[in-house]
Scaffold this active site. Structure first.
Site, PDB file in Angstrom:
ATOM      1  N   ASP A   1       0.832  -1.236  -0.023  1.00 34.81           N
ATOM      2  CA  ASP A   1       0.005  -0.124  -0.080  1.00 34.81           C
ATOM      3  C   ASP A   1       0.887   1.304  -0.060  1.00 34.81           C
ATOM      4  O   ASP A   1       0.633   2.304  -0.956  1.00 34.81           O
ATOM      5  CB  ASP A   1      -0.873  -0.065   1.122  1.00 34.81           C
ATOM      6  CG  ASP A   1      -1.663  -1.272   1.356  1.00 34.81           C
ATOM      7  OD1 ASP A   1      -2.641  -1.386   0.644  1.00 34.81           O
ATOM      8  OD2 ASP A   1      -1.243  -2.017   2.294  1.00 34.81           O
TER       9      ASP A   1
ATOM     10  N   GLU B   1       1.956  -6.499  -5.128  1.00 33.71           N
ATOM     11  CA  GLU B   1       1.662  -5.611  -6.428  1.00 33.71           C
ATOM     12  C   GLU B   1       2.665  -4.879  -6.896  1.00 33.71           C
ATOM     13  O   GLU B   1       3.146  -5.101  -8.102  1.00 33.71           O
ATOM     14  CB  GLU B   1       0.545  -4.734  -5.851  1.00 33.71           C
ATOM     15  CG  GLU B   1       0.128  -3.913  -7.010  1.00 33.71           C
ATOM     16  CD  GLU B   1      -1.258  -3.167  -6.788  1.00 33.71           C
ATOM     17  OE1 GLU B   1      -2.157  -3.627  -6.124  1.00 33.71           O
ATOM     18  OE2 GLU B   1      -1.375  -2.090  -7.372  1.00 33.71           O
TER      19      GLU B   1
HETATM   20  O1  TRH Z   1       4.913  -5.891   0.639  1.00 33.41           O
HETATM   21  P1  TRH Z   1       4.021  -6.583  -0.370  1.00 33.41           P
HETATM   22  O2  TRH Z   1       3.601  -8.172  -0.013  1.00 33.41           O
HETATM   23  O3  TRH Z   1       2.712  -5.722  -0.115  1.00 33.41           O
HETATM   24  C1  TRH Z   1       1.194  -5.899  -0.366  1.00 33.41           C
HETATM   25  C2  TRH Z   1       0.605  -5.575   0.954  1.00 33.41           C
HETATM   26  O4  TRH Z   1       0.383  -7.018   1.387  1.00 33.41           O
HETATM   27  C3  TRH Z   1      -0.956  -5.055   0.472  1.00 33.41           C
HETATM   28  O5  TRH Z   1      -1.701  -5.149   1.602  1.00 33.41           O
HETATM   29  C4  TRH Z   1      -1.380  -5.968  -0.402  1.00 33.41           C
HETATM   30  O6  TRH Z   1      -2.601  -5.469  -1.012  1.00 33.41           O
HETATM   31  C5  TRH Z   1      -0.402  -5.958  -1.956  1.00 33.41           C
HETATM   32  O7  TRH Z   1       0.679  -6.641  -1.537  1.00 33.41           O
HETATM   33  C6  TRH Z   1      -1.068  -6.597  -3.063  1.00 33.41           C
HETATM   34  O8  TRH Z   1       4.352  -6.800  -1.722  1.00 33.41           O
HETATM   35  P2  TRH Z   1       4.727  -5.599  -2.986  1.00 33.41           P
HETATM   36  O9  TRH Z   1       3.507  -4.771  -3.306  1.00 33.41           O
HETATM   37  O10 TRH Z   1       5.364  -5.963  -3.714  1.00 33.41           O
HETATM   38  O11 TRH Z   1       5.309  -4.299  -2.105  1.00 33.41           O
HETATM   39  C7  TRH Z   1       6.749  -4.223  -1.614  1.00 33.41           C
HETATM   40  C8  TRH Z   1       7.380  -2.934  -1.712  1.00 33.41           C
HETATM   41  O12 TRH Z   1       8.695  -2.929  -1.148  1.00 33.41           O
HETATM   42  C9  TRH Z   1       7.671  -2.422  -3.156  1.00 33.41           C
HETATM   43  O13 TRH Z   1       7.377  -0.999  -3.231  1.00 33.41           O
HETATM   44  C10 TRH Z   1       9.218  -2.675  -3.545  1.00 33.41           C
HETATM   45  C11 TRH Z   1       9.446  -2.579  -1.843  1.00 33.41           C
HETATM   46  N1  TRH Z   1      10.918  -2.963  -1.570  1.00 33.41           N
HETATM   47  C12 TRH Z   1      12.004  -2.244  -1.389  1.00 33.41           C
HETATM   48  O14 TRH Z   1      11.488  -0.818  -1.506  1.00 33.41           O
HETATM   49  N2  TRH Z   1      13.110  -2.699  -0.934  1.00 33.41           N
HETATM   50  C13 TRH Z   1      13.380  -3.797  -0.831  1.00 33.41           C
HETATM   51  O15 TRH Z   1      14.604  -4.515  -0.586  1.00 33.41           O
HETATM   52  C14 TRH Z   1      12.373  -4.830  -1.426  1.00 33.41           C
HETATM   53  C15 TRH Z   1      12.489  -6.498  -1.316  1.00 33.41           C
HETATM   54  C16 TRH Z   1      11.169  -4.214  -1.519  1.00 33.41           C
END
Ligand code: TRH
Length: 398
Positions: free
Chosen positions: A27, A285
């Site tokens: 989010d 996402e």
């Molecule tokens: O963290 P996520 O699983 O997020 C979500 C939430 O669970 C949410 O509630 C749900 O609705 C959604 O998924 C579908 O996965 P996501 O979306 O990939 O987000 C991870 C974020 O973290 C993304 O912006 C990339 C960032 N990130 C970094 O900035 N540095 C890192 O080292 C890593 C591994 C990720």
């Protein structure tokens, strides 16, 4: 903070984004990315209202989670507060993922003339039904206000995907330039990986299929370097290697597999990890979208929903993504994605996926270029201007 001194006229080019962090980083990841892009590329004054600053500070280390207001990367970051009644709403209001705006803010919106453009930015899905719902209005039950649904997606009938203006260009430069790659590896404490070692980034939720997959890599035909950012899957990595305190900086070796635990890096640097690897395991996402922009084969762990609707979403995206692949490559993707999400059988599904990697690689490059014409921020601003013009027309006619 600006007080609502006048009820007439909206400050130009101001945007309020509201984000309620449900869990993890998706989010806030999407909200922060959009906020930065609207500020940097379109000159908007963006206020990001967020109820979980510690999560944001993981994506942007300069964020001080103890401050109620601060400016970072051109965005005004504000802790979501209780009372918004003295707040002048921005001309563009984005409610991320139906997070429910504060009542006092909604009341303040209703008093403005013309009213702000109010958009609910929805979750990403490849399901066909979103094409019919994208852009639909939802009148407020009590006040003369309308909220609009804005659906990100993969086709022209949707709002598209978040993509910074120069991202693909920067990616291409990075992927051609060994010195940039070397600098990246150094920055995460790793020497430039040897040629011929398959580099795999692994960002995921807890997953029982991990053990079989690690075993397949350890016994496989290619040496594998697996990079695991610190997070939910880490305890299982430790479990596989018999370490009950896995942490950043550790290295594990079994057979031809080497696993390195990386720090969770800032959002911009995560792109570099995806660009530097040959295969990326991603989740949720935002990382899922970033892996598509990386132009590399990817394995998606979808966010599991209790009513199991995520299976339809996985299927819908798979059908789109795989439609341009040969039958055997499509099958290998489907099998590994299914196994990874079923948490069973990923080790067995891996060899076919690995064998299809050359085709998957060119497909991933094509796919990223194909999607790049449908830019979410641009579409969102076009949409909001259209609504704004409609409003102005209505007021003139009164
Ligand atoms: O963290 P996520 O699983 O997020 C979500 C939430 O669970 C949410 O509630 C749900 O609705 C959604 O998924 C579908 O996965 P996501 O979306 O990939 O987000 C991870 C974020 O973290 C993304 O912006 C990339 C960032 N990130 C970094 O900035 N540095 C890192 O080292 C890593 C591994 C990720």
């Amino acid at each position: 903070m600006e007080l609502m001194s006048s009820k007439r006229g909206l400050a130009a080019q101001r945007c309020d984004i509201f984000c309620n962090v449900v869990d993890n980083f998706g989010d806030i990841g999407v909200s922060w990315r959009l906020a930065r892009q609207l500020a940097a590329e379109y000159g908007y004054c963006v206020r990001l209202w967020v109820d979980d600053l510690p999560s944001l500070s993981r994506l942007c280390n300069a964020v001080d989670a103890s401050l109620a207001e601060q400016c970072q990367r051109g965005v005004e970051i504000c802790r979501w507060r209780g009372d918004f009644s003295k707040m002048r709403p921005a001309g563009l209001v984005i409610e991320a993922f139906g997070c429910a705006l504060p009542e006092s803010y909604i009341d303040a919106m209703a008093e403005l003339v013309p009213q702000p453009v109010w958009i609910n930015l929805e979750y990403l899905s490849a399901e066909a039904w979103i094409q019919g719902c994208h852009g639909l209005p939802s009148p407020h039950p009590r006040l003369p206000l309308t909220k609009y649904y804005f659906f990100p997606g993969f086709t022209e009938q949707t709002g598209g995907l978040l993509l910074e203006r120069d991202l693909l260009q920067r990616r291409d430069v990075f992927q051609r330039d060994a010195a940039l790659q070397q600098a990246f590896w150094q920055s995460v404490g790793i020497a430039m990986p040897a040629e011929g070692r398959l580099k795999i980034s692994l960002f995921g939720y807890e997953n029982a299929a991990l053990f079989g997959l690690l075993q397949a890599w350890a016994e496989g035909a290619h040496p594998v370097l697996c990079l695991v950012p610190e997070g939910r899957i880490l305890p299982q990595i430790g479990q596989y290697f018999g370490d009950d305190a896995p942490c950043v900086g550790k290295t594990y070796i079994r057979g031809d597999l080497q696993v390195r635990v990386l720090p969770f890096v800032e959002q911009e640097r995560y792109d570099e990890l995806l660009w530097a690897c040959d295969v990326n395991f991603v989740r949720g996402e935002d990382s899922f979208v970033r892996a598509q922009w990386a132009g590399k084969p990817l394995v998606w762990q979808i966010y599991p929903q209790h009513d199991a609707v995520h299976w339809e979403k996985l299927q819908a995206f798979g059908s789109l993504y795989n439609s341009q692949l040969s039958a055997h490559a499509a099958e290998s993707v489907q099998a590994l994605w299914r196994a990874w999400n079923m948490e069973h059988g990923a080790g067995q599904a891996w060899p076919a996926f690995a064998a299809a990697c050359a085709e998957l690689q060119s497909h991933a490059q094509r796919w990223s270029r194909q999607l790049a014409d449908n830019n979410l921020a641009l579409n969102l601003l076009d949409f909001s201007r259209k609504i704004g013009r409609m409003r102005a027309f209505e007021i003139e006619g009164q």
